[in-house]
Design an enzyme around this catalytic site. Structure first.
Site: not given
Ligand code: MTE
Ligand code: MOS
Length: 805
Positions: A223, A254, A258, A336, A368, A370, A536, A743
């Protein structure tokens, strides 16, 4: 006969919302054509890597004999910390994470050495030939004990608001809260919250190869490509411009990719410089689960003072995050959790304490939410306790305590500005038929001695922005080629969440061209530098905004050119339907196809490449005063979950879920719904089925899908109704007034846990408060039921006239 799929369920409501585009890789995902790091090119002479792990959770390494490893078939090179040319450190924000252990180990499964071999099998077999002896020390595994003995990875943080002011003086913050002691009524308790394995379908992986003269190229599933680049450079003692990290897509991150993808990329890169050949590093699932950190388990305590109408007057919430052996991202995670200790409620005088316990496990990391989800649970637990204490409906108590005009400042001093939670919850209350169903459930429970049902409607108020202010920036680059096709790059990564689709949509909309005319390829550090992790939930907020700015720059340039070149009236130019339209100075309508416009612009030497940059405004939190505005805005949502439990076995299932979620003006309703459904189910897994167990030696016992249970298709609620809140654009100027969605929906699953408590509480007529640690597995539910029955029996013995329910 039971109707399997309710006609109201979103499973059967097929009509797609308008302006909904499919995920750019949807077809690739379902046909298997979308390639992941492991599918990308296999360079000639590719070597494979495997790591040797610590067999102990804590102690000094007294013997490391790798002679048999070195002579095993196929082995090209064996690596230890001594082979590292730069520094042996891959920590994300703070130091504390050696790439390979040196003289001591701090968790079971910590990498000590690596083998590079001609095949994956040879590498993995050679690893088993090592002789490792460790002078074992007893591992510290309990975060509460860690705090009691001052074992922390970082200092504690305290937030306090009293008499309508945030208390900024540090020495004043930790005192007892007078208002809490004097409140008419009080509830108090503690709650253990389990961690969560990310279980991304694609495990951690990287392939590194020599690049240019002395450089390295790393194809990685991360990420945070800029961090892979930076740590590879530091560990190899190279300048950053000699390293490029590239991510096409992840099979899920997820949060688990990161910070913790970096070590995998660095390991592969180290093997490249020591062998001069390309190297791929991927771990068996079991190793991945042992080596990498998880969602932080938390041990939380709460004390809430309230009046006879259930309005909270004061709250003290203490959060102990189990960070594992090193800081990693735990500063931000516990912060957080603290910011979300109030969830959607005004706490009055409040004291929130966050501890960062150091234990002998893998270093816990982003997941997800955090820390937000772990932070919200105590107040939700307390609200339900208050309701039962006062014999009120929990939803009524929730509503009485929502942030509202005049009661809208958080314990860290941020003012809540968009008062959406009450109307949203009230709409869901109606749509889910909450009142009637609660009555029906109470009636059902009176006549059903073994099977009990529960229902809970809980809110989510999630702050959007990185709490580390500097991360709230993003860049993008657009190039228009002479045929009119557009290539976009931005700093965000695609992990399934649909970010690339959203960015393409924004670019296509600004340039008035078809979605197919815009393409996003891999995220690369040599295209967009110094990027933030895609995390985030702010991927689209930041990167789509940067891409929009680049598109606006190009649009301006094209307009300026066309106006002069074709004698067009200023202010009449528009790009839509793949054409430029305008009025000529002579007053005639003008139309030029997009591809022709681009061709002409090129011939007239107009630059067709542009960059865009965005930095989130308004935010800032000062940790020394524990006050500020960490979040640009809040995203809201609520869920009503109905569950059914078998009080003799503890088994349970979700009967129905209604969700209403706020995404502002949605960038893509189909993708947003996918995020909401996926987030809820992932939260449900965290709270009800996914249980991590370590033995007393600190060895993870649940290191595979046979013992670690993520929700399966059959666990999805049969009746699952998801709606997006409409008519409420973001009050802040985000990209097209949308809101982040990645998230927040995970925390909607808290309603399932609250519903389980509700069902258990029915055993004594909703008078006392069951303790239900998470995950609320059948075992936990059964124990809670038994505790409740024992209590009822005791009461009956004390007052024999009372009837058993
Ligand atoms: N959705 C899918 N399909 N796969 C993922 O790994 N990660 C989540 C969320 N949704 C994730 C997901 C997490 S932890 C975050 S922080 C956000 O997606 C990151 O992407 P965004 O900032 O573009 O929403
Ligand atoms: Mo999402 S836990 O901020 O990668």
């Amino acid at each position: 006969m039971r109707q399997l799929i309710d006609p109201q369920s979103s499973l059967t409501r097929a009509a797609p919302p308008r302006n909904t585009q499919a995920h750019e890789s949807a077809v690739g995902h379902v046909t298997g054509r979308a390639s992941y790091t492991d599918d990308l090119h296999q360079p000639a002479g590719l070597l494979h890597l495997a790591v040797g792990l610590s067999p102990s959770a804590s102690g000094r390494i007294t013997r490391l004999d790798l002679a048999a490893v070195r002579t095993a078939p196929g082995v090209v090179r064996v690596l230890t910390a001594a082979d590292i040319p730069g520094h042996n450190e891959v920590g994300a924000v703070f130091p504390g994470d050696p790439l390979l252990a040196e003289d001591s180990v701090r968790y079971h499964g910590q990498p000590i050495f690596a083998v590079v071999a001609s095949s994956l099998r040879a590498a993995r077999q050679a690893v088993t030939k090592a002789i490792i002896e460790i002078d074992d020390a007893a591992p510290l595994l309990d975060p509460v004990e860690a705090i009691a003995t001052h074992q922390t990875v970082l200092p504690k943080h305290v937030q306090r608001r009293e008499h309508n002011r945030v208390v900024v003086a540090e020495e004043q913050r930790d005192k007892p809260l007078a208002r809490l002691e004097s409140a008419p009524l009080q509830v108090a308790g503690e709650l253990f919250i389990g961690g969560q394995e990310h279980f991304y379908l694609e495990g951690q992986i990287a392939m590194a190869e020599p690049w240019e003269d002395d450089g390295i190229r790393v194809l990685t599933s991360t990420q945070h490509p800029s961090e892979v680049q930076k740590l590879v450079a530091e560990v190899l003692a190279l300048p950053l411009h000699a390293v490029v990290a590239e991510v096409r897509r992840m099979g899920g991150g997820f949060g688990g990719k990161e910070s913790q993808a970096a070590a995998v990329g660095v390991m592969a890169a180290l093997a490249v410089v020591t062998t001069g050949r390309p190297v791929k590093f991927r771990m068996p699932r079991e190793t991945d689960m042992k080596v990498t950190g998880k969602r932080h388990p938390f041990h939380n305590r709460y004390q809430v003072g309230f009046d006879h109408s259930g309005v909270i007057q004061a709250a003290r919430i203490e959060l102990i995050g189990d960070c594992g052996h090193s800081p990693d991202l735990s500063a931000g995670v516990v912060d957080r959790a603290m910011f979300h200790a109030s969830n959607a409620y005004y706490l009055g005088d409040s004291l929130v304490i966050g501890h960062r316990a150091k234990t002998n496990t893998a270093s816990n990391t982003a997941f997800r939410g955090f820390g937000g989800p772990q932070g919200m649970l105590p107040i939700e637990n307390a609200i339900d306790d208050i309701a039962r204490t006062l014999n009120l409906d929990p939803l009524e108590v929730r509503k009485r305590n929502f942030y509202a005009p005049g009661r809208d400042v958080t314990h860290y001093g941020q003012q809540v500005e968009q008062h959406l939670i009450l109307p949203l919850v009230e709409q869901l209350e109606r749509d889910s038929d909450y009142r009637t169903r609660r009555q029906q459930i109470a009636a059902y429970n009176r006549t059903s001695p073994i099977i009990k049902r529960g229902l809970a409607l809980t809110p989510v108020q999630f702050g959007i922005s990185f709490t580390a202010p500097h991360l709230n920036q993003g860049g993008a680059m657009l190039r228009i080629y002479t045929d009119g096709s557009v290539l976009a790059n931005h700093g965000g990564t695609e992990m399934g969440q649909g970010l690339h689709t959203k960015v393409c949509q924004v670019v296509a909309r600004e340039l008035g061209i078809a979605l197919d005319d815009v393409r996003i390829s891999a995220t690369r550090t040599d295209k967009i530098p110094n990027t933030s992790p895609t995390a985030a939930s702010s991927g689209a907020d930041i990167n789509a905004m940067a891409a929009r700015r680049a598109a606006l720059t190009l649009k301006e340039r094209l307009f300026e050119f066309a106006r002069r070149h074709y004698d067009l009236e200023e202010g009449t130019l528009a790009l839509e339907d793949n054409a430029l339209t305008a009025t000529t100075l002579a007053g005639a309508p003008f139309r030029l196809a997009w591809a022709e416009l681009i061709q002409q612009a090129y011939l007239n030497r107009i630059s067709l490449a542009a960059e865009g940059f965005y930095a989130t405004p308004k935010i800032g939190y000062d940790p020394t005063t524990a006050r500020g505005r960490p979040f640009f805005y809040y995203a809201y949502g609520a869920a009503a979950t109905e569950v059914e439990i078998d009080t003799l076995s503890g088994e349970h299932r979700v009967r129905r879920v209604d969700i209403l979620h706020d995404v502002g003006d949605s960038l893509n309703p189909a993708i947003d719904r996918g995020q909401i459904e996926g987030g809820y189910i992932q939260g449900l897994g965290w709270l009800t089925t996914e249980e991590l167990k370590w033995n007393e030696r600190g060895q993870l016992m649940t290191s595979g899908p046979s013992t670690y249970k993520i929700p399966a298709y059959s666990d999805a609620p049969i009746d699952f109704r998801v709606s997006l809140l409409s008519g409420h654009p973001n009050s802040e100027a985000t990209i097209y007034r949308s809101k982040a969605v990645g998230e927040p929906p995970l925390m909607l699953a808290i309603s399932a846990w609250a519903a389980l408590r509700d069902a258990i509480a029915s055993l004594d007529g909703y008078r006392s408060n069951p303790r239900l640690n998470t995950p609320a597995t059948p075992e936990q539910v059964l124990l809670a039921c038994q505790a409740m029955r024992a209590q009822v029996a005791n009461q009956a013995a004390a007052a024999p006239s009372e009837e058993l329910p």
